[in-house]
Design an enzyme around this catalytic site. Structure first.
Site, PDB file in Angstrom:
ATOM      1  N   MET A  31       0.859  -1.195   0.000  1.00 18.24           N
ATOM      2  CA  MET A  31       0.000   0.000   0.000  1.00 18.24           C
ATOM      3  C   MET A  31       0.892   1.241   0.000  1.00 18.24           C
ATOM      4  O   MET A  31       0.454   2.325   0.370  1.00 18.24           O
ATOM      5  CB  MET A  31      -0.945  -0.035   1.197  1.00 18.24           C
ATOM      6  CG  MET A  31      -1.877  -1.248   1.130  1.00 18.24           C
ATOM      7  SD  MET A  31      -3.423  -1.065   2.015  1.00 18.24           S
ATOM      8  CE  MET A  31      -2.835  -1.058   3.672  1.00 18.24           C
ATOM      9  N   GLY A  32       2.144   1.076  -0.399  1.00 21.27           N
ATOM     10  CA  GLY A  32       3.060   2.218  -0.484  1.00 21.27           C
ATOM     11  C   GLY A  32       3.652   2.571   0.865  1.00 21.27           C
ATOM     12  O   GLY A  32       3.667   1.751   1.784  1.00 21.27           O
ATOM     13  N   HIS A  35       9.167   1.022   3.272  1.00 22.89           N
ATOM     14  CA  HIS A  35      10.214   1.072   4.283  1.00 22.89           C
ATOM     15  C   HIS A  35      11.115  -0.143   4.064  1.00 22.89           C
ATOM     16  O   HIS A  35      10.891  -0.941   3.137  1.00 22.89           O
ATOM     17  CB  HIS A  35       9.629   1.110   5.698  1.00 22.89           C
ATOM     18  CG  HIS A  35       8.606   0.032   5.949  1.00 22.89           C
ATOM     19  ND1 HIS A  35       8.922  -1.306   5.971  1.00 22.89           N
ATOM     20  CD2 HIS A  35       7.271   0.105   6.167  1.00 22.89           C
ATOM     21  CE1 HIS A  35       7.834  -2.015   6.211  1.00 22.89           C
ATOM     22  NE2 HIS A  35       6.809  -1.181   6.316  1.00 22.89           N
ATOM     23  N   GLU A  36      12.075  -0.297   4.951  1.00 21.60           N
ATOM     24  CA  GLU A  36      13.073  -1.368   4.793  1.00 21.60           C
ATOM     25  C   GLU A  36      12.418  -2.759   4.701  1.00 21.60           C
ATOM     26  O   GLU A  36      12.938  -3.642   4.023  1.00 21.60           O
ATOM     27  CB  GLU A  36      14.079  -1.269   5.965  1.00 21.60           C
ATOM     28  CG  GLU A  36      15.239  -2.238   5.907  1.00 21.60           C
ATOM     29  CD  GLU A  36      16.018  -2.240   4.582  1.00 21.60           C
ATOM     30  OE1 GLU A  36      16.199  -1.162   3.984  1.00 21.60           O
ATOM     31  OE2 GLU A  36      16.427  -3.343   4.155  1.00 21.60           O
ATOM     32  N   HIS A  38       9.566  -3.544   3.196  1.00 27.76           N
ATOM     33  CA  HIS A  38       9.188  -3.756   1.793  1.00 27.76           C
ATOM     34  C   HIS A  38      10.435  -3.969   0.932  1.00 27.76           C
ATOM     35  O   HIS A  38      10.447  -4.799   0.031  1.00 27.76           O
ATOM     36  CB  HIS A  38       8.455  -2.524   1.249  1.00 27.76           C
ATOM     37  CG  HIS A  38       7.171  -2.211   1.941  1.00 27.76           C
ATOM     38  ND1 HIS A  38       6.976  -1.056   2.670  1.00 27.76           N
ATOM     39  CD2 HIS A  38       6.003  -2.906   2.020  1.00 27.76           C
ATOM     40  CE1 HIS A  38       5.747  -1.041   3.154  1.00 27.76           C
ATOM     41  NE2 HIS A  38       5.143  -2.145   2.782  1.00 27.76           N
ATOM     42  N   GLN A  62     -10.222  -2.648   2.582  1.00 25.13           N
ATOM     43  CA  GLN A  62      -9.722  -3.407   3.735  1.00 25.13           C
ATOM     44  C   GLN A  62      -9.592  -2.553   4.984  1.00 25.13           C
ATOM     45  O   GLN A  62      -9.199  -3.051   6.033  1.00 25.13           O
ATOM     46  CB  GLN A  62      -8.413  -4.122   3.392  1.00 25.13           C
ATOM     47  CG  GLN A  62      -7.203  -3.221   3.251  1.00 25.13           C
ATOM     48  CD  GLN A  62      -5.992  -4.002   2.762  1.00 25.13           C
ATOM     49  OE1 GLN A  62      -5.882  -4.321   1.579  1.00 25.13           O
ATOM     50  NE2 GLN A  62      -5.071  -4.320   3.659  1.00 25.13           N
ATOM     51  N   ASP A 153       2.580  -9.726   9.123  1.00 23.86           N
ATOM     52  CA  ASP A 153       1.136  -9.893   8.966  1.00 23.86           C
ATOM     53  C   ASP A 153       0.854 -11.393   8.834  1.00 23.86           C
ATOM     54  O   ASP A 153       0.445 -11.878   7.773  1.00 23.86           O
ATOM     55  CB  ASP A 153       0.656  -9.124   7.728  1.00 23.86           C
ATOM     56  CG  ASP A 153       0.818  -7.630   7.906  1.00 23.86           C
ATOM     57  OD1 ASP A 153       0.082  -7.045   8.703  1.00 23.86           O
ATOM     58  OD2 ASP A 153       1.730  -7.051   7.282  1.00 23.86           O
ATOM     59  N   SER A 189       4.389   0.808   7.929  1.00 19.47           N
ATOM     60  CA  SER A 189       4.125   2.151   7.375  1.00 19.47           C
ATOM     61  C   SER A 189       3.437   3.032   8.415  1.00 19.47           C
ATOM     62  O   SER A 189       3.469   4.259   8.322  1.00 19.47           O
ATOM     63  CB  SER A 189       3.240   2.044   6.137  1.00 19.47           C
ATOM     64  OG  SER A 189       3.850   1.179   5.210  1.00 19.47           O
ATOM     65  N   ARG A 190       2.798   2.392   9.401  1.00 23.41           N
ATOM     66  CA  ARG A 190       2.090   3.174  10.434  1.00 23.41           C
ATOM     67  C   ARG A 190       3.051   3.793  11.452  1.00 23.41           C
ATOM     68  O   ARG A 190       2.663   4.705  12.181  1.00 23.41           O
ATOM     69  CB  ARG A 190       1.088   2.286  11.170  1.00 23.41           C
ATOM     70  CG  ARG A 190      -0.091   1.881  10.310  1.00 23.41           C
ATOM     71  CD  ARG A 190      -1.176   1.210  11.145  1.00 23.41           C
ATOM     72  NE  ARG A 190      -2.402   1.093  10.390  1.00 23.41           N
ATOM     73  CZ  ARG A 190      -2.679   0.104   9.542  1.00 23.41           C
ATOM     74  NH1 ARG A 190      -1.818  -0.870   9.378  1.00 23.41           N
ATOM     75  NH2 ARG A 190      -3.815   0.085   8.870  1.00 23.41           N
TER      76      ARG A 190
END
Ligand code: PAF
Length: 290
Positions: A31-32, A35-36, A38, A62, A153, A189-190
């Site tokens: 979802m863009g 970060h490291e 990904h 989602q 996840d 990402s959060r």
């Protein structure tokens, strides 16, 4: 590296690559806000494939909280620059109308405990329906030989594995280890939405998991004792978990005693930010207490 907005263009680029001899296609759906974590998935994909495709799409279906969807970081330009460093060939970054055309009426639903428990209970059934639907659509758009998912996840990974097996989607699902900051916090990402104080409290989450892991290594098998130790660490950081679960890794069925590999999973809000993390506790025969 090419940025593609439509499924038709993606199919054309894929056919062109295949004609040029690219048979192994690796895919990292995101979802863009790369970060490291990904980037490590992308590097693995690069090492194992001829063509690497990254998708960037903040999937509205989602998200079960509108505020979470609104606050989700959108950083396409920076993402493209990072993707280039990881050797990505194609970025698929469609808009919502491309993936959810007018009249869209199909949902992929994985039934049972895999979607009902933990994240499914906390975020609602719609979360996994939205995730399974978009991942199916992305797999059909990209047609990869392998798709790479992070173990952070863990439940998402299980749902995707079940769905791919059930629907006969010819893509191998590769599970990759959780990438962590130097202090142990799982990359997400959060995390950028945590302020400094929240960021230091959040470290209690991986510490609680590490404490449970250390106890299992010492020979503790009773989930009550593991839960107490992990809860104490979370409480000291003023974190009340949404769940602190000890479950069988493949089925997510709860257990009372660590007699084989056990997934210890935590979801907790730190300030406004909902974080998840997990570790697989693996008892060794030497560490079994009599
Ligand atoms: O893990 C994520 O970032 C998302 O759930 C995914 C797999 C890209 C689907 O939107």
């Amino acid at each position: 590296m090419k940025i593609i907005r439509t499924i038709a263009e993606l199919h054309a680029a894929r056919s062109e690559a295949r004609a040029a001899g690219a048979t192994r296609v690796g895919f990292v759906p995101t979802m863009g806000a790369l970060h490291e974590g990904h980037l490590s998935l992308l590097r693995t994909a690069r090492a194992e494939n001829d063509l690497v495709v990254l998708s960037i799409f903040v999937n509205p279906t989602q998200f079960t909280e509108p505020s979470d969807l609104d606050a989700y970081p959108r950083t396409e330009e920076a993402d493209a620059a990072l993707a280039a460093t990881a050797g990505v060939d194609l970025i698929f970054a469609p808009d919502a109308a491309e993936l959810y055309p007018s009249g869209h009426a199909t949902t992929v639903h994985v039934a049972g405990r895999l979607t009902e428990t933990l994240e499914g209970a906390g975020r609602g059934e719609a979360h996994f329906d939205g995730m399974a639907t978009i991942v199916t659509k992305l797999l059909l758009a990209v047609l990869p030989s392998t798709a790479y998912f992070g173990q952070k996840d863990a439940q998402q990974l299980l749902v995707v594995q079940r769905m791919v097996a059930d629907l006969g989607i010819p893509t191998r699902i590769a599970a990759c280890p959780t990438a962590r900051a130097a202090d142990g916090l799982a990359l997400s990402s959060r995390n950028v939405r945590l302020n400094a104080a929240e960021r230091s409290r959040a470290i209690a989450i991986p510490r609680a998991l590490a404490a449970a892991d250390a106890l299992v290594t010492e020979g503790v098998r009773d989930v009550g004792a593991l839960r107490a130790a992990a809860s104490e660490i979370l409480a000291a950081a003023d974190i009340t978990p949404e769940y602190l679960a000890f479950v069988i890794p493949e089925s997510l069925a709860p257990i009372d005693s660590v007699d084989g590999p056990v997934l210890c999973a935590i979801a907790a809000r730190v300030g406004e930010v909902r974080l998840i993390d997990n570790v697989v506790l693996t008892p060794t025969p030497e560490s079994t207490q009599e």
